[in-house]
Design a protein around this motif. Structure first.
Motif, PDB file in Angstrom:
ATOM      1  N   TYR A 269      37.658 -83.017  64.209  1.00 50.41           N
ATOM      2  CA  TYR A 269      37.008 -83.631  65.373  1.00 50.41           C
ATOM      3  C   TYR A 269      36.430 -82.577  66.324  1.00 50.41           C
ATOM      4  N   PHE A 270      35.475 -83.030  67.118  1.00 46.43           N
ATOM      5  CA  PHE A 270      35.000 -82.293  68.276  1.00 46.43           C
ATOM      6  C   PHE A 270      35.419 -83.124  69.486  1.00 46.43           C
ATOM      7  N   ILE A 271      36.075 -82.496  70.454  1.00 48.50           N
ATOM      8  CA  ILE A 271      36.644 -83.244  71.572  1.00 48.50           C
ATOM      9  C   ILE A 271      35.716 -83.223  72.790  1.00 48.50           C
ATOM     10  N   GLU A 272      35.524 -84.375  73.417  1.00 44.79           N
ATOM     11  CA  GLU A 272      34.964 -84.399  74.771  1.00 44.79           C
ATOM     12  C   GLU A 272      36.113 -84.725  75.720  1.00 44.79           C
TER      13      GLU A 272
ATOM     14  N   ILE B 296      23.690 -83.305  71.706  1.00 48.27           N
ATOM     15  CA  ILE B 296      23.483 -81.857  71.573  1.00 48.27           C
ATOM     16  C   ILE B 296      23.344 -81.480  70.101  1.00 48.27           C
ATOM     17  N   TRP B 297      24.232 -82.003  69.284  1.00 51.23           N
ATOM     18  CA  TRP B 297      24.201 -81.681  67.850  1.00 51.23           C
ATOM     19  C   TRP B 297      22.858 -82.117  67.245  1.00 51.23           C
ATOM     20  N   ASP B 298      22.501 -83.384  67.475  1.00 50.14           N
ATOM     21  CA  ASP B 298      21.305 -83.928  66.833  1.00 50.14           C
ATOM     22  C   ASP B 298      20.041 -83.174  67.254  1.00 50.14           C
TER      23      ASP B 298
ATOM     24  N   LYS C 209      28.949 -82.239  60.054  1.00 46.67           N
ATOM     25  CA  LYS C 209      29.093 -82.731  61.427  1.00 46.67           C
ATOM     26  C   LYS C 209      30.516 -83.262  61.623  1.00 46.67           C
ATOM     27  N   PRO C 210      31.240 -82.724  62.612  1.00 45.23           N
ATOM     28  CA  PRO C 210      32.601 -83.229  62.840  1.00 45.23           C
ATOM     29  C   PRO C 210      32.569 -84.641  63.422  1.00 45.23           C
TER      30      PRO C 210
END
Lengths: 455, 203
Positions: A198-201, A8-10, A161-162
C-alpha cells in the motif's frame, strides 16, 4: 479512485506495459554514497550518461563521521565510498553536496529544507526512508540500486502501482505525545507488514495539526509499517514551510505553484483500498521492547505475553516486564526520523536546567548543517552544553552505525531513530525506539522514564 | 547475474523465522563496498546469525548444520524457504546480491516486503509467494527429510512440494516473467523508450 495518490501517480505515467508494471516518470532522484556506486558502474558498463542530470542530487550521509569532518575519514573503506560518490557526481555532471559543504546533511533532511522536495512530485532514492518526503505532499519511495540505475538512465522507473490506504487520526494529542509516538503506535497496531503493498495517505485533524517536522517524522516511518510510502496532502502549513527556501519557486512562479498545490487533495468521493481510523486520545508516549519497530507499547505498559521469544532473548527482557526504571547506557538523538530543529527543541525542553545522568553516553546529532545553525541561533547548544550534552556534526550516525558511532554489544540504547533490528546500532546492540522527549528523559535520569513526569 | 529461468528443481534450505529484515540478511557494515562483488556479499549472507564475533560458525544456524551446509549447486540447496514478511526494512539491494551470491535462485515465503521483492527480481532471484498452509507443510516436509525437493515451474507459474505432491499457482506479471525467461532487465527495456519519455516531458 480519485485519491490524491491516484492524481500524482497517474500524472506521471509515461506508459503502461501490458500485463506488467507502469513506466513512471521521476521528478527527483537523490543519491547517497552507499546505494549508488554500483548504479554508476552499471551506466559505465552500458556506456551511457545520466538522462536528466539536473534532476539528480547527491550527498554522502551514511558513512560521515560526526566529529572532525574537516579531516580525512579514518576508516579507509568509508572514505573510499564517500570519495567514490564525489568522483561519480563529477563524472556524470550531478550536483553534489560533499562533507563540510554547508548544504550537506542526511539526504531526507536536506531535500525538504532546501525546497528540493515539493508537493505533487515523484521522488525516489536508494533508501527506504525516502518516504520522508511524502510530508511535502509528494509520492516518494525507496528503491534498490538497480532501480537507481534505471532512473539515472531514463528518469523513469518500472513499478507496479501500489494499493491505496488512508489512515486517519482524529483529535488532540495529549501533553508529551509527539508525531514519533503516533508513528510507533500505528506500527504497533499495523505490525511491520500491515501496510505492505500500500501507499498511505495520512489524514484527520491530528495529522493536520502536526508541524512539518512532525509530518516528516511520521511519513519517514511509513516503511516500518511495510508501506511503499506515506504522504500528507499539502496545506497552508506545507506552503508556509516551503516559501523562501532555496529551490522553492519564486515570484509569479510561486503563485502559480501554490494555486496548483491547492488542488492536490483526495476527492470527497475518493475510494481507498483500505481505510483505518484511530483516536489521538488512545496514544501515549511509546517505547519499543523488541527487534522490529512493530514491537512497541505505551511506556507505562508491560511486554505482551505473545512477544516473540527470540526477540526478548536478544533484548534481555521477559514477558510481562515493565521497562520503567530499566537502566539505559546510550541515548541517540538524530537520524532522518528525528534530527530536525523541533526534535532538538523537544530534547532541550526536558534537559534544560538538569544534568545528563552519569553512566549515560549521549550522542546528539543534527540532521544537517542547517539544523546545526538553527540550534545555535536559538541558543539550544548552550542549554544542552550546560546540561552536559555535546552536539556533534551531521550525518546518519548511530541509526545504522556505518561510521564510528556504534553501540557496544549488550548495551541498551534509547534511540530516536527508526529501526531496532538486531545489530542495527552495532553488533549486539539493544535498541529501544522512542521520541526525543522520551530519549531526553532517559538521558537525564539514566533509566527509562515517562517523559510526562519531567514536562 | 542474468540467468534464464525455466524449471528449477532443487532441495531447500529452511529458515523458519518471520520478519527476517535486510539488516540480518546483510548487516550495514558490509554495505561499504563500491562494487557488486557477489562472492563477497554471498560470503556474508546472514553474517551475524552465521558466525560469532570471532568469525567461528555458529553451530545452530541452519547453514552450519550438516544437512544444509553444502553450498548450492544444480538441484541442491538452490531454494531458500523463509517465514512470512521476508526482506522487510532497509531497501539495500546488497541483500539480494548476498542471496544471489550465496547461490540461491528462488526464495519461497508466504509474504515478501515490497522493495526487497523487486530487488530479488532485478537480480534474477525469483521470490515465490505461497499460502501459509503450503509454507507450513513445506517446512514440515524439510524437517522430515532434508533432501525433499521442490519444483518451481516458471512458464506454468507453479510451485510443487515433491514430497507431498502439493502444488500451488504463484503470481508474477507477464512482463517480468518474459524478462526472467529471457534474461532481460528493465534497463534494457527503458533504454528503448527514449522517445516516449521525451514526449512525456514535452507534454
Amino acid at each position: 479512485m480519485n485519491t490524491l495518490f491516484d492524481k500524482i501517480w497517474d500524472s506521471h505515467v509515461v506508459s503502461l506495459i501490458e500485463d506488467g508494471p507502469t513506466q513512471l516518470y521521476i521528478d527527483r532522484l537523490y543519491c547517497h554514497e552507499v546505494t549508488s556506486p554500483q548504479a554508476f558502474d552499471g551506466l559505465r558498463a552500458r556506456g551511457i550518461k545520466c538522462f536528466r542530470p539536473e534532476k539528480i542530487y547527491c550527498m554522502p550521509d551514511h558513512n560521515t563521521p560526526t566529529h572532525d569532518q574537516d579531516k580525512t575519514i579514518e576508516d579507509p573503506v568509508s572514505r573510499k565510498q564517500v570519495d567514490t560518490l564525489a568522483a561519480n557526481a563529477a563524472e556524470f555532471g550531478l550536483t553534489h553536496y560533499g562533507m563540510m559543504n554547508h548544504s550537506n546533511g542526511i539526504i531526507h533532511v536536506v531535500g525538504p529544507e532546501k525546497g528540493l522536495s515539493l508537493p505533487g512530485m515523484t521522488i525516489v532514492c536508494g533508501d527506504s526512508h525516502t518516504s520522508t518526503h511524502g510530508a511535502m505532499g509528494a509520492v516518494a519511495f525507496g528503491i534498490g540500486t538497480s532501480e537507481v540505475e534505471m532512473v539515472m538512465a531514463s528518469q523513469c522507473i518500472l513499478q507496479q502501482k501500489p494499493k491505496s490506504m488512508r489512515i486517519s487520526v482524529e483529535g488532540e494529542l495529549a501533553k508529551g505525545v509527539t508525531a514519533k509516538d503516533v508513528a510507533l503506535y500505528l506500527m504497533m497496531k499495523l505490525t511491520t507488514s500491515g501496510a505492505t503493498g500500500y501507499f498511505i495517505e495520512y489524514a484527520g485533524s491530528t495529522i493536520r495539526s502536526l508541524s512539518m517536522e512532525g509530518r516528516l517524522t511520521l511519513c519517514n516511518l511509513s516503511i516500518e509499517m511495510g508501506a511503499r510510502g506515506g504522504f500528507i496532502a499539502p496545506d497552508e502549513t506545507t506552503f508556509e514551510y516551503i516559501k523562501g527556501r532555496e529551490y522553492a519557486p519564486k515570484g509569479e512562479e510561486w503563485d502559480k505553484a501554490v494555486e496548483y498545490w491547492k488542488t492536490l487533495k483526495s476527492g470527497d468521493d475518493a475510494v481507498f483500498d483500505k481505510e483505518l481510523t484511530f483516536d489521538a486520545a488512545d496514544i501515549q508516549p511509546m517505547i519499543t521492547y523488541g527487534t522490529n519497530p512493530g514491537m512497541g507499547m505505551a511506556i507505562t505498559d508491560s511486554i505482551p505475553a505473545d512477544a516473540a521469544q527470540k526477540s526478548l532473548d536478544y533484548m534481555g527482557f521477559t514477558h510481562g516486564q515493565n521497562l520503567l526504571g530499566h537502566k539505559v547506557d546510550y541515548v541517540f538523538l538524530g537520524a532522518c526520523t528525528n534530527g530536525r530543529i523541533e526534535d532538538f527543541r523537544a530534547f532541550a525542553s526536558i534537559a534544560a536546567g538538569k544534568k545528563k545522568a552519569e553512566g549515560v553516553t549521549a550522542w546528539l546529532v543534527p540532521g544537517s548543517w542547517k539544523v546545526l545553525d538553527e540550534i545555535k541561533a536559538e541558543g539550544l547548544d548552550k542549554v544542552l552544553e550546560a546540561a552536559g550534552f555535546a552536539i556533534r556534526q551531521p550525518g546518519c550516525s548511530a541509526c545504522l552505525a556505518m561510521n564510528d558511532d556504534k553501540i557496544p554489544a549488550g548495551k541498551y540504547s534509547v534511540s530516536t531513530s527508526n529501526r531496532n533490528f538486531e545489530g542495527r546500532q552495532g553488533p549486539g546492540s539493544r535498541t529501544l525506539l522512542a521520541s526525543p522527549l522520551t530519549a531526553a528523559a532517559a538521558a537525564v535520569t539514566g533509566v527509562i522514564t515517562d517523559p510526562r513526569e519531567l514536562i | 547475474m542474468k540467468q534464464k529461468f525455466d524449471i528449477i528443481q532443487s532441495t531447500c534450505v529452511p529458515l523458519p523465522l518471520e520478519n527476517v529484515d535486510t539488516d540480518q540478511i546483510i548487516p550495514a557494515r558490509f554495505l561499504k563496498a563500491t562494487t557488486r562483488d557477489e562472492k563477497f556479499f554471498g560470503d556474508n549472507l546472514f553474517r551475524d546469525w552465521r558466525y560469532d564475533k570471532e568469525d567461528n560458525p555458529k553451530k545452530d544456524f541452519v547453514f552450519n548444520t550438516p544437512a544444509f551446509s553444502a553450498a548450492p549447486s544444480e538441484g541442491v540447496h538452490q531454494i531458500l524457504v523463509a517465514g512470512k514478511n521476508f526482506g522487510s526494512g532497509s531497501s539495500r539491494e546488497h541483500a539480494a546480491w548476498a542471496i544471489a551470491g550465496y547461490g540461491f535462485r528462488v526464495v519461497i515465503s508466504s509474504f515478501f516486503a515490497d522493495i526487497h521483492k523487486n530487488n530479488e527480481l532485478n537480480n534474477f532471484v525469483l521470490p515465490v509467494a505461497v499460502s501459509e498452509a503450503f509454507l507450513a507443510e513445506l517446512f514440515a516436509s524439510i524437517a522430515a527429510d532434508s533432501d525433499c525437493q521442490v519444483k518451481v515451474d516458471v512458464p506454468n507459474q507453479t510451485v510443487t512440494n515433491l514430497a507431498t505432491g502439493s502444488s500451488e499457482h504463484f503470481e508474477i506479471n507477464g512482463y517480468k516473467k518474459y524478462c526472467l525467461m529471457n534474461a532481460l532487465d528493465d534497463i534494457d527495456y527503458l533504454l528503448e523508450q527514449k522517445s516516449k519519455i521525451e514526449a512525456y516531458e514535452n507534454k
